[in-house]
Design a protein around this motif. Structure first.
Motif, mmCIF file in Angstrom:
data_model
loop_
_atom_site.group_PDB
_atom_site.id
_atom_site.type_symbol
_atom_site.label_atom_id
_atom_site.label_comp_id
_atom_site.label_asym_id
_atom_site.label_seq_id
_atom_site.Cartn_x
_atom_site.Cartn_y
_atom_site.Cartn_z
ATOM 1 N N TRP A 265 0.828 -1.203 0.000
ATOM 2 C CA TRP A 265 0.000 0.000 0.000
ATOM 3 C C TRP A 265 0.860 1.250 0.000
ATOM 4 O O TRP A 265 1.915 1.295 0.624
ATOM 5 C CB TRP A 265 -0.921 0.014 1.213
ATOM 6 C CG TRP A 265 -2.033 -0.971 1.114
ATOM 7 C CD1 TRP A 265 -2.101 -2.190 1.712
ATOM 8 C CD2 TRP A 265 -3.240 -0.834 0.356
ATOM 9 N NE1 TRP A 265 -3.275 -2.819 1.373
ATOM 10 C CE2 TRP A 265 -3.985 -2.015 0.551
ATOM 11 C CE3 TRP A 265 -3.754 0.165 -0.469
ATOM 12 C CZ2 TRP A 265 -5.231 -2.206 -0.056
ATOM 13 C CZ3 TRP A 265 -4.989 -0.029 -1.070
ATOM 14 C CH2 TRP A 265 -5.710 -1.205 -0.858
ATOM 15 N N GLY A 266 0.369 2.256 -0.699
ATOM 16 C CA GLY A 266 1.054 3.538 -0.741
ATOM 17 C C GLY A 266 0.045 4.671 -0.766
ATOM 18 O O GLY A 266 -1.162 4.439 -0.705
ATOM 19 N N ARG A 267 0.557 5.892 -0.859
ATOM 20 C CA ARG A 267 -0.299 7.071 -0.857
ATOM 21 C C ARG A 267 0.215 8.099 -1.863
ATOM 22 O O ARG A 267 1.422 8.260 -2.028
ATOM 23 C CB ARG A 267 -0.299 7.685 0.535
ATOM 24 C CG ARG A 267 -1.654 8.186 0.967
ATOM 25 C CD ARG A 267 -1.651 8.537 2.435
ATOM 26 N NE ARG A 267 -2.293 7.548 3.294
ATOM 27 C CZ ARG A 267 -3.590 7.377 3.408
ATOM 28 N NH1 ARG A 267 -4.407 8.096 2.687
ATOM 29 N NH2 ARG A 267 -4.074 6.490 4.230
ATOM 30 N N VAL A 268 -0.715 8.804 -2.524
ATOM 31 C CA VAL A 268 -0.350 9.876 -3.447
ATOM 32 C C VAL A 268 0.067 11.089 -2.616
ATOM 33 O O VAL A 268 -0.686 11.550 -1.758
ATOM 34 C CB VAL A 268 -1.532 10.245 -4.371
ATOM 35 C CG1 VAL A 268 -1.169 11.400 -5.274
ATOM 36 C CG2 VAL A 268 -1.958 9.044 -5.191
ATOM 37 N N CYS A 269 1.274 11.583 -2.865
ATOM 38 C CA CYS A 269 1.814 12.691 -2.075
ATOM 39 C C CYS A 269 1.630 14.044 -2.754
ATOM 40 O O CYS A 269 1.189 15.003 -2.124
ATOM 41 C CB CYS A 269 3.296 12.477 -1.806
ATOM 42 S SG CYS A 269 3.642 11.025 -0.839
ATOM 43 N N ARG A 270 1.991 14.116 -4.035
ATOM 44 C CA ARG A 270 1.952 15.408 -4.730
ATOM 45 C C ARG A 270 2.057 15.197 -6.229
ATOM 46 O O ARG A 270 2.290 14.074 -6.692
ATOM 47 C CB ARG A 270 3.076 16.316 -4.241
ATOM 48 C CG ARG A 270 4.447 15.700 -4.384
ATOM 49 C CD ARG A 270 5.539 16.682 -4.033
ATOM 50 N NE ARG A 270 5.578 17.748 -5.025
ATOM 51 C CZ ARG A 270 6.457 18.755 -4.987
ATOM 52 N NH1 ARG A 270 7.336 18.827 -4.009
ATOM 53 N NH2 ARG A 270 6.449 19.680 -5.912
#
Length: 110
Positions: A74-79
């Motif tokens: 799992w990951g996350r959109v940062c910018r």
């Protein structure tokens, strides 16, 4: 009562892994560059900031949790990265080099 036939709700958008964040000589493996399908501008990226990303791989030996044949990082959109709809993402574990060119799922909820 008749049952209505409705299309299943789509909970994710596909994305492609382009590579790692990098400069001319240095590469930063902790941040991955992802191109989200249908996102073509910096303004479109705003909706996806903070959304979760799943990189799914098959497991060679089934077992693990609930006997699953898949593993998820799992990951996350940062910018945003540039102005063409590419985003920078951080994953719980850095993506392996063989994932470059592969697919991820960008979740449309929270």
């Amino acid at each position: 009562m008749t049952k209505q036939h409705t299309q299943p709700t789509r909970l994710y958008v596909n994305g492609a892994i382009l590579g790692y964040k990098r400069g001319l000589r240095n590469q930063y493996n902790h941040t991955s560059l992802i191109k989200i399908k249908g996102v073509d501008s910096k303004e479109d990226v705003q909706f996806y900031l903070g959304k979760r990303i799943a990189y799914i791989t098959k497991v060679s030996t089934p077992g693990g949790k609930n006997g699953s044949k898949f593993r998820v990082n799992w990951g996350r959109v940062c910018r945003a990265h540039g102005s063409n709809g590419v985003v920078k993402c951080k994953f719980a574990r850095d993506l392996p080099p063989q994932s470059i060119g592969g697919r991820v799922r960008v979740m449309l909820y929270p």
